[in-house]
Design an enzyme around this catalytic site. Structure first.
Site, PDB file in Angstrom:
ATOM      1  N   ALA A  27       0.858  -1.177   0.000  1.00 15.58           N
ATOM      2  CA  ALA A  27       0.000   0.000   0.000  1.00 15.58           C
ATOM      3  C   ALA A  27       0.896   1.230   0.000  1.00 15.58           C
ATOM      4  O   ALA A  27       2.085   1.156   0.301  1.00 15.58           O
ATOM      5  CB  ALA A  27      -0.916  -0.011   1.224  1.00 15.58           C
ATOM      6  N   TYR A  28       0.303   2.377  -0.316  1.00 17.46           N
ATOM      7  CA  TYR A  28       1.064   3.600  -0.526  1.00 17.46           C
ATOM      8  C   TYR A  28       0.682   4.675   0.474  1.00 17.46           C
ATOM      9  O   TYR A  28      -0.493   5.007   0.629  1.00 17.46           O
ATOM     10  CB  TYR A  28       0.872   4.072  -1.973  1.00 17.46           C
ATOM     11  CG  TYR A  28       1.548   3.093  -2.896  1.00 17.46           C
ATOM     12  CD1 TYR A  28       2.844   3.306  -3.328  1.00 17.46           C
ATOM     13  CD2 TYR A  28       0.922   1.900  -3.251  1.00 17.46           C
ATOM     14  CE1 TYR A  28       3.491   2.374  -4.113  1.00 17.46           C
ATOM     15  CE2 TYR A  28       1.565   0.964  -4.030  1.00 17.46           C
ATOM     16  CZ  TYR A  28       2.852   1.201  -4.461  1.00 17.46           C
ATOM     17  OH  TYR A  28       3.509   0.267  -5.219  1.00 17.46           O
ATOM     18  N   LEU A  29       1.709   5.220   1.138  1.00 20.42           N
ATOM     19  CA  LEU A  29       1.529   6.324   2.065  1.00 20.42           C
ATOM     20  C   LEU A  29       1.519   7.638   1.308  1.00 20.42           C
ATOM     21  O   LEU A  29       0.939   8.621   1.752  1.00 20.42           O
ATOM     22  CB  LEU A  29       2.646   6.333   3.107  1.00 20.42           C
ATOM     23  CG  LEU A  29       2.761   5.052   3.941  1.00 20.42           C
ATOM     24  CD1 LEU A  29       4.024   5.072   4.770  1.00 20.42           C
ATOM     25  CD2 LEU A  29       1.534   4.888   4.816  1.00 20.42           C
TER      26      LEU A  29
END
Length: 155
Positions: A27-29
């Site tokens: 997942a991407y912050l």
């Protein structure tokens, strides 16, 4: 430095399941710059990726499971899930490995292949196997950070 080309795959190659596979969740912050958290089998990472399509900076920092889960809760967009098969190439490209990603979840049915290279020149001269369909390296459309938005239509 990460130097790679990415391809869409229309049909899985014969015997792909005979190669080593790992379950990946990521997942991407942030997507500009790219800051990602990833569970790769039993290992956890925080990754920073610079700008670029064919070549870009990449730094991986190890995480423990607790830190990964904490950061995962803060991620934007969707969590990507996929199985990654590592398929060794033969002949002229015997020093390279195909990373075949078979997505599940939101992108169930999407299949991508990536090949990493030691130099930009070798990446540019690469002749892919016949079962590779469309080179999507320079479009950026299939970068995982973009897929995490959930807005990519791959049909």
């Amino acid at each position: 430095m990460e130097i790679e080309r990415k391809y869409r795959i229309a049909a899985l190659p014969e015997h792909y399941r005979s190669y080593p596979v790992r379950a990946i969740e990521q997942a991407y912050l942030c997507t500009d710059p790219v800051v990602r958290v990833r569970r790769d089998g039993g290992e956890y990472y925080l990754t920073y990726k610079g700008r670029g399509l064919l070549a870009r900076e990449e730094y991986n920092l190890p995480l423990n499971e607790q830190a990964y889960r904490h950061l995962l809760e803060k991620a934007d967009g969707i969590v990507l899930t996929k199985d990654r098969y590592r398929i060794p190439m033969t002949g002229t490209y015997a020093h390279l490995t195909i990373e075949l990603d078979v997505f599940s979840g939101v992108y169930d049915g999407l299949i991508l292949a990536e090949v990493e290279f030691p130099t930009v020149e070798e990446a540019e001269a690469f002749v892919p196997p016949e079962w590779f369909t469309e080179d999507v390296t320079m479009s950026g459309e299939y970068q995982n950070s973009r897929l995490s938005s959930g807005k990519v239509n791959f049909c």
